[in-house]
Every structure is written in structure tokens, then in C-alpha cells.
Scaffold this motif. Structure first.
Motif, PDB file in Angstrom:
ATOM      1  N   TRP A  70       0.834  -1.204   0.000  1.00 48.13           N
ATOM      2  CA  TRP A  70       0.000   0.000   0.000  1.00 48.13           C
ATOM      3  C   TRP A  70       0.866   1.251   0.000  1.00 48.13           C
ATOM      4  O   TRP A  70       0.583   2.214  -0.706  1.00 48.13           O
ATOM      5  N   ALA A  77      -6.926   3.137  -0.297  1.00 47.56           N
ATOM      6  CA  ALA A  77      -8.185   2.480   0.058  1.00 47.56           C
ATOM      7  C   ALA A  77      -7.964   1.293   0.990  1.00 47.56           C
ATOM      8  O   ALA A  77      -8.828   0.962   1.798  1.00 47.56           O
ATOM      9  N   GLY A  78      -6.815   0.632   0.873  1.00 44.95           N
ATOM     10  CA  GLY A  78      -6.556  -0.518   1.733  1.00 44.95           C
ATOM     11  C   GLY A  78      -6.483  -0.164   3.198  1.00 44.95           C
ATOM     12  O   GLY A  78      -6.823  -0.979   4.068  1.00 44.95           O
ATOM     13  N   THR A  79      -6.052   1.051   3.494  1.00 44.49           N
ATOM     14  CA  THR A  79      -5.927   1.453   4.897  1.00 44.49           C
ATOM     15  C   THR A  79      -7.282   1.627   5.563  1.00 44.49           C
ATOM     16  O   THR A  79      -7.385   1.566   6.795  1.00 44.49           O
ATOM     17  N   LEU A  80      -8.343   1.869   4.781  1.00 44.98           N
ATOM     18  CA  LEU A  80      -9.675   2.040   5.356  1.00 44.98           C
ATOM     19  C   LEU A  80     -10.243   0.726   5.867  1.00 44.98           C
ATOM     20  O   LEU A  80     -11.188   0.734   6.677  1.00 44.98           O
ATOM     21  N   LEU A  81      -9.719  -0.388   5.376  1.00 45.50           N
ATOM     22  CA  LEU A  81     -10.197  -1.704   5.794  1.00 45.50           C
ATOM     23  C   LEU A  81      -9.006  -2.552   6.252  1.00 45.50           C
ATOM     24  O   LEU A  81      -8.973  -3.763   6.034  1.00 45.50           O
ATOM     25  N   CYS A  92     -18.993  -4.373   7.103  1.00 43.60           N
ATOM     26  CA  CYS A  92     -18.666  -3.550   5.927  1.00 43.60           C
ATOM     27  C   CYS A  92     -19.087  -4.235   4.637  1.00 43.60           C
ATOM     28  O   CYS A  92     -19.556  -3.582   3.691  1.00 43.60           O
ATOM     29  N   TRP A  96     -21.767  -2.872   1.892  1.00 46.90           N
ATOM     30  CA  TRP A  96     -21.393  -2.785   0.471  1.00 46.90           C
ATOM     31  C   TRP A  96     -22.445  -3.466  -0.394  1.00 46.90           C
ATOM     32  O   TRP A  96     -22.840  -2.942  -1.446  1.00 46.90           O
ATOM     33  N   CYS A 122     -11.961  -0.566  -1.447  1.00 47.35           N
ATOM     34  CA  CYS A 122     -11.467  -1.052  -0.150  1.00 47.35           C
ATOM     35  C   CYS A 122     -11.254  -2.556  -0.164  1.00 47.35           C
ATOM     36  O   CYS A 122     -10.198  -3.054   0.252  1.00 47.35           O
ATOM     37  N   ARG A 126      -7.650  -4.340  -0.142  1.00 49.46           N
ATOM     38  CA  ARG A 126      -7.350  -5.069   1.089  1.00 49.46           C
ATOM     39  C   ARG A 126      -6.675  -6.403   0.807  1.00 49.46           C
ATOM     40  O   ARG A 126      -5.800  -6.845   1.551  1.00 49.46           O
TER      41      ARG A 126
END
Length: 518
Positions: A70, A77-81, A92, A96, A122, A126
């Protein structure tokens, strides 16, 4: 200097029409529906059963595994999940899914589109090991749909908006709501052309594509092929032509799809091409997502034909329509003296958004003999009669009119004049509101049961509704297959029409008396 008076000099150029002429809103709305529907299937079929394995702490992508990736690739976006807590992941995920369903039906379309795009970013970031070419197409399409006016048609939002405009009497705004600026549709069209063209250019740099062996090697690759070569040995003399045809299709796709004469066949081949890829090679849902891009190529004329606003049905339901039927219209012959038949006609009119149905009176014997020769009067009394449009009037029809496709045309469209349940099932093709249930009407045993129900209702239609005129006698004699004397038929029909007219005058008189007394 004299002003320009030549109309040709004032007509817009092709580029002006391409870039600035408004298009039917359904052309971008169908892209929203296709992508949301396929994504919903992807979520439920492929992701939900393996959610713990793909994102959980005991799976192959626990939290923290791709932190370095990342940071190097700026995958924010990966950091949000960035968690492997399954309670958070599952919550989540279902949010979605709910946003995807709202996007599918067009409920708060703009907000739902943003949530669907964010969820896709995300979940795919992820665990990047899940990504393939189809996911790349999905992310690009969702980004474009997020900004496009894709909720202007075929959505709950559009239905609510048009109801408000109709109630306000704003006809001009109501008409304008059926169109969108062309940029959204053109961007999707250019995206598909770009994908094919640059994919073809990349393949030109591969030695096996020039040798004609690339498809053969792919089908022999046990890591992606759905069928072992030992189970399904496709010879090289088949894979080599497929290799070269596929390469030419991708390289020349932009030229072929821009030319009107080759557009239909190019898109048809593209659909078959991707169906073949999906059945033979395991590359995720790449083929399905690519086919979802094809919806924007459906021309405006097709949407006008099915979603109108078409010709209105303003006349009374107990009177025939004397207008001429167009090349895409269905002629529906019904008993104007039958109460159930009149109610059935009213239901069909409400569903006829494109104005493709023209209703005729079976008691107009001269018109019946002229338009549907060979259909007896007794048969018309027993069942509804439908004359289908002239086959071969559209692009698809012109293609099927070729001799080699004659049998296919008859298989798809059937005979020109139908009766009973078969007639209603054929009319359903012109009524978009019943398309979701249309496949059910072709399921084995369903037509048999439906025919029995139709015959039972038709046989007892004068028992199910009050018969206030003499047409019951005609109906019962037709069911008994008795000989119908022409003079007797005319007498009974004239008597029934006279009774109905008298009843109408009496009702109007009572209404007028009530107004005077009021």
C-alpha cells in the motif's frame, strides 16, 4: 454579406451530433444495472462463501500483510479496511452489498454509486491477490458511473422525479428528463474501444500470437483452463484460426464498431467471444464485466421503441383503434363486447410504454379477413389473436432475414399470427415491465399449465363477468363449434352494440341529472 439560407449549411456535423446531441438516459442507466447486477452476483457467489479465508486472521491475507504494498503504490483504500476482525469485515461487506442493491434499483443513485465504488476499492485493495482484469474494468466503470447521470432512467429516482414533474404539469422538463448529455455514453464507448485496441497491440508483441499457437497454449495451461486437454482435446487447426480472428477482432474493434454496417455483427461476435472465454478459461468475471460495457451501444431507436413515450391509447377500451400499425407494432384482436377482454386490454395498455400495441375489434369481419386471413371468427371468439410485427424491419431482423438465418428467425420469433397463451407470451416481448418474468414463461411445464388456465378462463369468461348483451350466445356457440350464420352474427352484434350504447346514454343522463340536482 448575404445570410446563409441553405439548410444543409446549418445542419450539425457528425462530430457535433456525436459530442453534443443528447442521448436517451437508458443508455447509461443500463450500464449501471449491468454492472450492479454482475457485482451483486460476484459478491454473493464468489466473495461471501470465502470471506473469512480471504480477509480473516486465519486466511491467506491477514491484516498487515500488504502494508508495504500500500505504501509503495499509494493504495490508500486498503488502509480504510486494514483489519482482519471478521465482525468489522462482515459488517462492511453487507453494507457494500446493500449499497450495490440500492445502486441496482436506482434508489439515491448518486450516493449509492459513491458507496459502491468506495467498497470495491477497499475490498480489492485489502487483498490484491484477488484482483484480475475484470476487477480493473469494474473499478474504472464504477468511477465513471459515480459522476455520470446514470439514475435518470430505469430507477426509483427517475420514477419519483417524473411523477413530481407530471403532477406539476411541467411537460418540457418531463421530456428533458428522458435524455442525458452524451459524454457519459461516449466515455464508456471509448473505454471499450481502448481496452480492445491496446490489448490487441500488446498481443502483437507476443511471438506465439504471430505463430497462431497462443490460444492452444492457454487451453493447455492447467492453472487457468477450465477443461483439461485430455478431456477436451481441441486440435491446432481450430485454435489457430481462433487465435488470428481474436487478434484481428481486438485490433480492429474501434473501426468495426464505429461503422454502422458492421457494428451489430461486431458486438454480437464480441458477446460470443467473451462467453467462449468464460466457458473455457478461468479469469474471474472478466468476460462478464466486459459484456456489461456493451449496454451503452444499444441505439436510441431501440429505447424509444420499448420505453416511449410512444403512441398514446386515448380512446375508450371498448372501441377499436383504427390507426395504421407500424413496422414494429403488434396488432391485438380482441372481443370489444366482452367485459374481461376489455379489462385485459386496459391492463396491456398500461404496460405498453412504447405504444407498440394496436387494438382491433374481432367483430370487424372485413378488417379481420384483410389483415389476418385464415383466422376464423369462431377462433377469434375463443381466444385472443395477435399479429406480430414484420420480421426483418430492424438491424437484427435484417440480419436474420439472410437465408442462412431463416430457421433461427422462425425459432426466435415463431409464426406471425398466434392465439391464446402463445399470443400473450409473444406480446410480453414488447412490454418491458414483464421482462423479469418472461424467462419463466418458457420453463418446461409452465406453458402447459398456463395454456390450461387460459382456456379455463376463456371458456368461462361470461360466467366470471356479467353478460348484459347477446354476445354470450355467440361465445357459447363458438365454444360448441356450431355453425355461425352470418345474418345471425350481424343481428347479435348489432343488438349488443345497441344495448351498450343505450346503457351508456342512460348513464350519461343520470350523471347529468345528478349535476343539475347538485
Amino acid at each position: 454579406m448575404e445570410p446563409l439560407t441553405d439548410p444543409a449549411a446549418l445542419s450539425p456535423s457528425r462530430w457535433t451530433r456525436f459530442a453534443h446531441e443528447p442521448l436517451r438516459a437508458e443508455r447509461i442507466a443500463v450500464a449501471r444495472i449491468f454492472f450492479a447486477f454482475v457485482l451483486l452476483g460476484d459478491q454473493i457467489v464468489q466473495m461471501l462463501p470465502f470471506l473469512d479465508w480471504c480477509y480473516g486472521p486465519n486466511g491467506f491475507a491477514p491484516a498487515g500483510l500488504y502494508d508495504g504494498n500500500w505504501a509503495e503504490t499509494w493504495r490508500w483504500a486498503g488502509t480504510l479496511l486494514g483489519t482482519d476482525n471478521m465482525a468489522v469485515i462482515t459488517t462492511c461487506f453487507w453494507l457494500w452489498v446493500a449499497a450495490t442493491f440500492a445502486f441496482l434499483v436506482g434508489y439515491f443513485t448518486r450516493a449509492a454509486g459513491v458507496l459502491v465504488w468506495l467498497g470495491a476499492m477497499c475490498f480489492l485493495a485489502r487483498n490484491p491477490m484477488l484482483k484480475n482484469g475484470g476487477d480493473d474494468i469494474l473499478q474504472i466503470a464504477l468511477l465513471l458511473l459515480m459522476f455520470a447521470p446514470c439514475g435518470r432512467a430505469l430507477s426509483i429516482d427517475a420514477w419519483r422525479r417524473r411523477r413530481k414533474l407530471a403532477a406539476a404539469g411541467d411537460g418540457e422538463a418531463l421530456r428533458a428528463s428522458r435524455f442525458v448529455p452524451p459524454w457519459a455514453v461516449r466515455v464508456f464507448q471509448l473505454e471499450l474501444c481502448t481496452i480492445y485496441f491496446f490489448t490487441g497491440l500488446a498481443k502483437l508483441g507476443g511471438e506465439t500470437w504471430w505463430q497462431g499457437t497462443s490460444v492452444h497454449y492457454v487451453l493447455n495451461d492447467i492453472t487457468i483452463s477450465r477443461w483439461s486437454f485430455a478431456q477436451f482435446p481441441v486440435p491446432i487447426w481450430i485454435t489457430a484460426p481462433v487465435n488470428y480472428i481474436s487478434l484481428a477482432f481486438e485490433v480492429f474493434f474501434p473501426l468495426l464498431v464505429l461503422w454502422r454496417r458492421t457494428r451489430f455483427w461486431t458486438l454480437l461476435y464480441g458477446i460470443l467471444f467473451h462467453v467462449g472465454i468464460f466457458l473455457s478459461v478461468d479469469v474471474g468475471w472478466f468476460s462478464i464485466y466486459t459484456i456489461a460495457l456493451y449496454g451503452v451501444w444499444i441505439p436510441d431507436a431501440w429505447w424509444w421503441r420499448y420505453f416511449g413515450p410512444g403512441r398514446g391509447h386515448d380512446g375508450p377500451i371498448d372501441e377499436p383503434e383504427n390507426m395504421e400499425a407500424g413496422p414494429h407494432d403488434y396488432r391485438v384482436y380482441f372481443d370489444t363486447l366482452c367485459p374481461i377482454c376489455r379489462r385485459s386490454r386496459a391492463a396491456l395498455q398500461r404496460l405498453d410504454w412504447g405504444g407498440r400495441l394496436v387494438f382491433r375489434d374481432i367483430h370487424d369481419r372485413e378488417r379481420m379477413e384483410r389483415e389476418v386471413p385464415g383466422v376464423s371468427y369462431s377462433r377469434a371468439l375463443r381466444e385472443i389473436i395477435v399479429a406480430t410485427p414484420e420480421q426483418g424491419s430492424g438491424v437484427w431482423g435484417r440480419g436474420l432475414r439472410i437465408a442462412a438465418f431463416g430457421r433461427l428467425r422462425r425459432l426466435l420469433f415463431g409464426p406471425k399470427v398466434l392465439g391464446g397463451f402463445a399470443a400473450l407470451r409473444r406480446v410480453a416481448w414488447a412490454l418491458p415491465a414483464v421482462w423479469p418474468v418472461l424467462p419463466v414463461l418458457y420453463v418446461p411445464l409452465v406453458p402447459t399449465v398456463a395454456r390450461c388456465v387460459y382456456r379455463a378462463v376463456a371458456r368461462n369468461r361470461y360466467r366470471l363477468a356479467t353478460c348484459e348483451d347477446g354476445t354470450c350466445e355467440l361465445h357459447l356457440r363458438a365454444l360448441a363449434k356450431a355453425n355461425l350464420d352470418e345474418a345471425e352474427i350481424r343481428r347479435i352484434v348489432a343488438q349488443a352494440r345497441g344495448s351498450r350504447a343505450a346503457a351508456g346514454e342512460a348513464g350519461a343522463g343520470k350523471a347529468g341529472l345528478g349535476q343539475r340536482n347538485g
